[in-house]
Write an enzyme that holds these catalytic residues in place. Structure first.
Site, PDB file in Angstrom:
ATOM      1  CB  CYS A 190      -0.996  -0.007   1.147  1.00 25.78           C
ATOM      2  SG  CYS A 190      -0.315  -0.486   2.726  1.00 25.78           S
ATOM      3  CG  HIS A 242      -0.183   3.550   5.084  1.00 33.55           C
ATOM      4  ND1 HIS A 242      -0.380   2.234   4.721  1.00 33.55           N
ATOM      5  CD2 HIS A 242       0.640   3.502   6.181  1.00 33.55           C
ATOM      6  CE1 HIS A 242       0.264   1.422   5.539  1.00 33.55           C
ATOM      7  NE2 HIS A 242       0.890   2.187   6.438  1.00 33.55           N
TER       8      HIS A 242
END
Length: 502
Positions: A87, A142
């Site tokens: 990710c 993130h």
């Protein structure tokens, strides 16, 4: 953000020239309410190539996805959409149009470490803001928790979501700390839902608990619809980045979707994600901006793989890579090929395309369409794919893609061939790594100086190493590597992400 401070340690081509004027196809729409299209980018999490109905999943695997299927029927369905293995790297590549290693983010960001998006990176939000867009992100960033890396300091006017250095399972730290007798902190000192406006410090909204995790996506939807409504009233084009939680573990569905599928909480979560996409599409229609908005639905990487049984799931909490081998954390095709659909009514012809399209390509493509400027002082690895999107066919502008993990260049895709330069340990799925790279009759223990090569089209499970038979393929593959290496002379990479060698 006391909990962050408490656990933080003390311490393919060069830049593409930007479009300096509005593109001809946009000039033709000058009579419309606005000449620059809105952009709604919905990023799913850990959705595999075989999960969505339009890609062979959906109803056939017990979790129908009618709204995403509808979107795919109305837009361009990319069948060779390529990302990075996990990710953080994919999100860095999306935001910067560059290989994640150029940002030092070629591993998943972990709270309390120093890995963060560098302050001098130019993000998609900064580029579009410079082109007159109002920008917002609601969901998961993130890309590190350093102040300079946070989205409100990287081009976004508004942010609401989980801590910017964290992922969706962050709420588990409190329970895990209690179970292991290592942390004993109240919820208000643990991970928080946060928000911020451009240039402001993060403000804690409420503790990020298991209950909040179950309903967080609908909070993001509410923020997103409100943002679009406000920008419609202002008459300004908007860029809304909506990185939702579905289908990232733990796939804890809201009460409305609990038991909705036939395959446990993963399927429930997938169906909830489909409903989220549908709600956003309906909002565009209700606001009357459907024809003025580019909608992208994509996943950041392949699915969580076999053996993924988490938080008491009654079935393995895993998705499907379709015909391809590997999953999240591997470096094989199933980890880096996933679903992506792009819709712009009246501009993008409804069809499917096998053209190779990287997640990095969105930045230069949007720059071309929106009249934005790309930085000229650094390599941009994404390529402008506007002709593919706005034409009636074509093979696209890309024929190769490099894959990095940490400091390693592990593989290269060139056309339908994938070459591996290192043997790696099996990833989370247990389907990749040395087992994958060994090939039929080949040793997985050593490369002996030669890459292993697989033809993804004839051998999607990557079982047959054809490196010796097709040795001529190594020429263009190694040429792509050399082209990348040349860019490092003027623009060396920062230290690669690393948590094992000091």
């Amino acid at each position: 953000m006391d909990w962050v401070n408490k656990w933080r340690p003390a311490a393919s081509a060069m830049a593409i020239a930007s479009c300096l004027s509005i593109c001809p196809f946009l000039a033709a729409t000058a009579s419309a309410q606005q000449t620059k299209p809105n952009i709604l980018f919905i990023l799913g999490d850990n959705i595999g190539y075989g999960d969505i109905g339009a890609y062979g999943g959906g109803e056939s695997r017990g979790s129908p996805t009618p709204r995403i299927d509808q979107l795919a029927s109305e837009g361009l369905r990319l069948t060779q959409f390529l990302v990075e293995p996990s990710c953080t790297p994919s999100r860095a590549a999306l935001m910067t149009g560059r290989y994640s290693i150029r940002s030092g983010l070629s591993l998943v960001a972990v709270p309390g470490t120093s890995f963060s998006l560098p302050a001098n990176e130019i993000t998609m939000a900064e580029m579009l803001h410079g082109a007159g867009y109002v920008t917002a992100i609601f969901g998961k960033w993130h890309l590190g928790d350093q102040t300079y890396s946070q989205p409100q300091n990287q081009g976004f006017d508004e942010f609401y979501g989980i801590p910017p250095g964290d992922t969706w399972d962050a709420f588990g730290m409190i329970r895990q700390g209690l179970q292991t007798k290592t942390l004993d902190i109240p919820p208000e000192k643990g991970p928080q839902i946060v928000e911020a406006k451009r240039g402001e410090p993060l403000k804690a909204v409420k503790p990020y608990t298991e209950e909040v995790r179950r309903g967080i996506d609908w909070e993001l939807v509410d923020h997103g619809v409100d943002f679009m409504r406000r920008q419609k009233a202002s008459g300004k084009p908007f860029f809304l980045y909506l990185p939702i939680s579905r289908t990232h573990f733990p796939n804890l569905p809201s009460k409305r979707f609990e038991g909705a599928s036939r395959i446990g909480q993963f399927g429930d979560s997938l169906m909830e994600g489909d409903a989220i996409v549908g709600t956003m599409l309906d909002a565009l229609t209700e606001l009357g901006v459907e024809k003025d908005t580019i909608v992208v639905f994509a996943s950041d990487n392949g699915p969580d793989g076999p053996g993924a049984s988490r938080f008491g799931a009654d079935m393995p909490d895993m998705g499907s890579s379709g015909p391809y081998r590997g999953a999240l954390g591997d470096v094989s095709e199933g980890a880096i090929r996933t679903a992506a659909v792009v819709r712009w009514p009246g501009r993008i012809m409804a069809r499917s395309s096998y053209a190779m399209f990287s997640i990095m390509d969105f930045l230069p493509t949007f720059a071309r369409i929106a009249g934005g400027k790309l930085p000229s002082d650094r390599p941009i690895d994404g390529v402008d794919q506007s002709e593919l999107l706005l034409g009636d066919g074509g093979v696209g502008a890309r024929d190769h893609l490099l894959t990095f993990v940490g400091a390693e260049l592990v593989s290269v895709r060139w056309k339908q061939f994938r070459a591996y330069f290192v043997d790696v340990a099996p990833g989370r799925s247990g389907a990749g790594g040395a087992i994958l790279l060994g090939g039929v009759g080949a040793s997985a223990a050593a490369m002996n100086g030669y890459p292993k090569v697989f033809n993804i089209e004839s051998d999607p499970q990557e079982d047959h190493n054809i490196g010796e038979m097709y040795n001529w393929v190594l020429g263009p593959i190694l040429k792509a590597v050399e082209e990348y290496k040349k860019t490092l002379v003027r623009s060396p990479n920062p230290p690669a992400a690393n948590m094992t060698k000091f």
